[in-house]
Design an enzyme around this catalytic site. Structure first.
Site, PDB file in Angstrom:
ATOM      1  N   PHE A 141      -6.617  19.468 -25.136  1.00 19.72           N
ATOM      2  CA  PHE A 141      -7.314  18.230 -25.459  1.00 19.72           C
ATOM      3  C   PHE A 141      -8.699  18.301 -24.812  1.00 19.72           C
ATOM      4  O   PHE A 141      -8.893  19.047 -23.851  1.00 19.72           O
ATOM      5  CB  PHE A 141      -6.487  17.049 -24.917  1.00 19.72           C
ATOM      6  CG  PHE A 141      -7.124  15.715 -25.143  1.00 19.72           C
ATOM      7  CD1 PHE A 141      -7.293  15.228 -26.431  1.00 19.72           C
ATOM      8  CD2 PHE A 141      -7.573  14.946 -24.083  1.00 19.72           C
ATOM      9  CE1 PHE A 141      -7.893  13.999 -26.643  1.00 19.72           C
ATOM     10  CE2 PHE A 141      -8.172  13.712 -24.290  1.00 19.72           C
ATOM     11  CZ  PHE A 141      -8.334  13.244 -25.569  1.00 19.72           C
ATOM     12  N   ASP A 142      -9.669  17.505 -25.288  1.00 20.98           N
ATOM     13  CA  ASP A 142     -11.052  17.721 -24.804  1.00 20.98           C
ATOM     14  C   ASP A 142     -11.232  17.497 -23.294  1.00 20.98           C
ATOM     15  O   ASP A 142     -11.894  18.287 -22.633  1.00 20.98           O
ATOM     16  CB  ASP A 142     -12.095  16.955 -25.640  1.00 20.98           C
ATOM     17  CG  ASP A 142     -11.854  15.460 -25.727  1.00 20.98           C
ATOM     18  OD1 ASP A 142     -10.905  14.963 -25.094  1.00 20.98           O
ATOM     19  OD2 ASP A 142     -12.617  14.773 -26.429  1.00 20.98           O
ATOM     20  N   ALA A 145       1.383  13.612 -23.262  1.00 17.22           N
ATOM     21  CA  ALA A 145       0.956  12.252 -23.614  1.00 17.22           C
ATOM     22  C   ALA A 145       1.831  11.628 -24.708  1.00 17.22           C
ATOM     23  O   ALA A 145       2.112  10.435 -24.682  1.00 17.22           O
ATOM     24  CB  ALA A 145      -0.504  12.260 -24.061  1.00 17.22           C
ATOM     25  N   ASP A 205       1.508  19.111 -21.435  1.00 19.62           N
ATOM     26  CA  ASP A 205       0.569  17.991 -21.463  1.00 19.62           C
ATOM     27  C   ASP A 205       1.266  16.991 -22.396  1.00 19.62           C
ATOM     28  O   ASP A 205       1.229  17.137 -23.612  1.00 19.62           O
ATOM     29  CB  ASP A 205      -0.787  18.452 -22.008  1.00 19.62           C
ATOM     30  CG  ASP A 205      -1.829  17.339 -21.994  1.00 19.62           C
ATOM     31  OD1 ASP A 205      -1.491  16.203 -21.622  1.00 19.62           O
ATOM     32  OD2 ASP A 205      -2.984  17.604 -22.378  1.00 19.62           O
ATOM     33  N   HIS A 256     -21.182  12.860 -28.403  1.00 16.39           N
ATOM     34  CA  HIS A 256     -20.691  11.902 -29.398  1.00 16.39           C
ATOM     35  C   HIS A 256     -20.613  10.476 -28.868  1.00 16.39           C
ATOM     36  O   HIS A 256     -20.736   9.528 -29.635  1.00 16.39           O
ATOM     37  CB  HIS A 256     -19.335  12.342 -29.954  1.00 16.39           C
ATOM     38  CG  HIS A 256     -18.280  12.594 -28.925  1.00 16.39           C
ATOM     39  ND1 HIS A 256     -18.296  13.709 -28.121  1.00 16.39           N
ATOM     40  CD2 HIS A 256     -17.199  11.874 -28.559  1.00 16.39           C
ATOM     41  CE1 HIS A 256     -17.256  13.672 -27.317  1.00 16.39           C
ATOM     42  NE2 HIS A 256     -16.562  12.567 -27.551  1.00 16.39           N
ATOM     43  N   LYS A 303      -0.647   6.607 -23.799  1.00 11.81           N
ATOM     44  CA  LYS A 303      -0.073   6.840 -25.126  1.00 11.81           C
ATOM     45  C   LYS A 303       1.409   6.467 -25.071  1.00 11.81           C
ATOM     46  O   LYS A 303       1.738   5.290 -25.110  1.00 11.81           O
ATOM     47  CB  LYS A 303      -0.303   8.297 -25.557  1.00 11.81           C
ATOM     48  CG  LYS A 303      -1.745   8.590 -25.956  1.00 11.81           C
ATOM     49  CD  LYS A 303      -2.641   8.857 -24.792  1.00 11.81           C
ATOM     50  CE  LYS A 303      -3.978   9.413 -25.199  1.00 11.81           C
ATOM     51  NZ  LYS A 303      -4.528  10.333 -24.210  1.00 11.81           N
ATOM     52  N   TYR A 347       0.838  -1.203   0.000  1.00 14.26           N
ATOM     53  CA  TYR A 347       0.000   0.000   0.000  1.00 14.26           C
ATOM     54  C   TYR A 347       0.872   1.251   0.000  1.00 14.26           C
ATOM     55  O   TYR A 347       0.650   2.174  -0.782  1.00 14.26           O
ATOM     56  CB  TYR A 347      -0.900  -0.004   1.245  1.00 14.26           C
ATOM     57  CG  TYR A 347      -1.930   1.097   1.233  1.00 14.26           C
ATOM     58  CD1 TYR A 347      -3.214   0.871   0.731  1.00 14.26           C
ATOM     59  CD2 TYR A 347      -1.633   2.372   1.709  1.00 14.26           C
ATOM     60  CE1 TYR A 347      -4.160   1.874   0.703  1.00 14.26           C
ATOM     61  CE2 TYR A 347      -2.569   3.379   1.684  1.00 14.26           C
ATOM     62  CZ  TYR A 347      -3.842   3.139   1.189  1.00 14.26           C
ATOM     63  OH  TYR A 347      -4.774   4.134   1.158  1.00 14.26           O
TER      64      TYR A 347
END
Ligand SMILES: *Cc1c(COP(=O)(O)O)cnc(C)c1O
Length: 486
Positions: free
Chosen positions: A143-144, A235, A233, A467, A276, A91
């Site tokens: 990014f969204d 990724a 960011d 979407h 990614k 843990y």
């Protein structure tokens, strides 16, 4: 099965090969295989009706080639599977955490390394800690999920990508670059209201387009001048570093690793979706130097993700991620990765298929509006094209256009987004050249018969992120695209 990728240009490793091959081979062989679902056109038509023509509602077992996303869909290496077996599930203070922490520290140079279960958890924790109404977060492009988390914290999310970044035909080598004049103007005007500047590498929203080192250095200078921290960011940091090496003057002799390290050292912190370039199926992190911010982020982490030495992941996930973050910097892998995307792009371009060019690092984007010029943007040409690719060939792509970013107007008609793209994202180390050849043939088949495709209308939609869940129906009966059909 052919496992070669044609090399259209000279490549990084050419010089250490005695035999000057024109093909870039996958730098791996396959030992564990997963059967590909093969389905009939009738089966796919039935599944499309069941799914209300929304490809997110299909079962993966009904999809032959799944190019919906490159996120969490990659194949792990034998070294990662071995690491998984030796993961430490303690843990607190797990050995796997310290392995992960040391890899991220070496890569980013940041003191505080906070694991999260995926990228959006890092976003929520960071912006939850530093965001509030009245602040503005500029980026090349959010990014969204990043935009959603920035906005949820009360901040305004502002996209400041260069003009070429919004032009699908511009051949600018770094279409992810930040518009420095607009960033400078914003920092001069509202600098005190900017908690950080975010640069997404590569720019996912803009088509996986890279950011140059020159631009990153200039952004950092502006940030220093206005005393605002810079975050990445990150990724797809390795794909971005590879593009710097191969496209930006002065970097060809540098290792991708040293380029990546420099990118991170220009920033004060980074957020990562490790699904990614972490080469894992789940994972993410936050890395930063600021002690006070790190303390708030860790408190928030404990509330919803977990203790700071596992942060919503199992010890084995951290162990596999530590290996993945090293493997992704292997330049033979990156040669193959970027060549695969370029191969798909170049062959489709040769067929005359309208595309976003040049190709980015993780996907090829079809220009749905130019592909189906007879389908008005309000009749969802991107969705129509995605549906046709699935119906004809079992390929699942994703619409990035009016369905995702537009909205239904008062009169019930669609208010279109600026572009209607269809993204073919390549999972990492999953498909071979013959799979890609199949995709090229399928897109070519649909392209030749494009006049037979009609538009779609939305018949039901949820209030947000429509979407994922909305239903569609064809506006007129599809005239069908059977071989020889009219
Ligand atoms: C995928 C992605 C995210 C969100 O990460 P998840 O792991 O999907 O939560 C954030 N930013 C960029 C640039 C991404 O590509």
């Amino acid at each position: 099965m052919i496992q070669i990728i044609e090399a259209p240009q000279s490549q990084v490793h050419r010089r250490d090969m005695a035999f000057h091959a024109r093909t870039i081979i996958e730098p791996f062989k396959v030992r564990c295989v997963e059967p590909l679902p093969m389905t009939s056109r009738e089966h796919r038509e039935a599944k499309l009706r069941e799914a209300r023509h929304n490809l997110f509602a299909l079962r993966a077992e009904d999809v032959t080639i799944d190019l919906m996303t490159d996120s969490g869909t990659g194949a792990m290496s034998q070294a990662q599977w071995s690491a998984l077996m030796s993961g430490d599930e303690s843990y607190a203070g797990s050995r796997s955490f310290f392995e992960f922490e040391s890899v991220v520290r070496e890569l980013t140079g940041k003191r505080h390394v906070i694991p999260t279960h995926q990228g959006r958890a890092a976003e929520r924790i960071l912006f939850g800690a530093i965001g509030r109404p009245g602040l503005v977060v500029p980026a090349n492009a959010h990014f969204d999920t990043t935009r959603a988390n920035v906005t949820a914290s009360g901040c305004e999310a502002l996209d400041l990508v260069i003009a070429e970044g919004n032009d699908p035909r511009s051949l600018h080598p770094f279409k992810g670059d930040v518009d420095l004049a607009r960033l400078d103007a914003l920092l001069c005007e509202r600098g005190a209201s900017v908690p950080l500047v975010l640069v997404t590498v590569t720019n996912n929203t803009g088509g996986g387009q890279p950011v140059s080192m020159g631009n990153l250095r200039a952004v950092r200078e502006l940030c220093t001048r206005h005393a605002v921290p810079l975050f990445l960011d990150c990724a797809r940091f390795a794909e971005n570093a590879y593009f710097i090496k191969t496209r930006e003057p002065g970097f060809s002799d540098r290792s991708v690793e040293s380029i990546a390290q420099e990118m991170f050292r220009l920033a004060h912190g980074a957020l990562m979706s490790a699904k990614k370039d972490g080469l894992v199926n789940i994972g993410g992190f936050l890395a930063l130097d600021d002690d006070a911010w790190a303390r708030s982020c860790r408190s928030a982490l404990i509330l919803t993700e977990g203790f700071p030495t596992y942060g919503g992941l199992a010890g084995r996930d951290l162990a596999a991620l530590a290996v993945g973050l090293r493997e992704v910097l292997d330049e033979r892998y990156l040669d193959y990765r970027v060549a695969s995307v370029r191969y798909l792009h170049d062959h489709l371009a040769r067929l005359g298929v309208p595309l976003l060019s040049p190709p980015g690092g993780h996907a090829v984007y079809l220009d749905g509006r130019a592909f189906l010029p007879h389908v008005a943007p309000r009749d969802l040409p991107g969705q129509a094209l995605s549906i046709a690719l699935y119906r004809e060939a079992g390929i699942r792509a994703v619409e990035i256009g009016t369905v995702m970013f537009g909205r239904t107007g008062e009169d019930g008609r669609q208010i279109p987004s600026p572009m209607d793209l269809v993204r073919l994202a390549l999972p990492r180390r999953v498909y071979t050249q013959s799979h890609v050849d199949y995709v090229i043939e399928a897109v070519g088949y649909v392209f030749e018969r494009r006049a037979a495709l009609g538009g779609y209308r939305i018949v039901d939609e949820p209030p947000t992120l429509r979407h994922f869940d909305c239903g569609f129906e064809p506006i007129a009966d599809e005239r069908g695209m059977r071989p020889g059909g009219k």
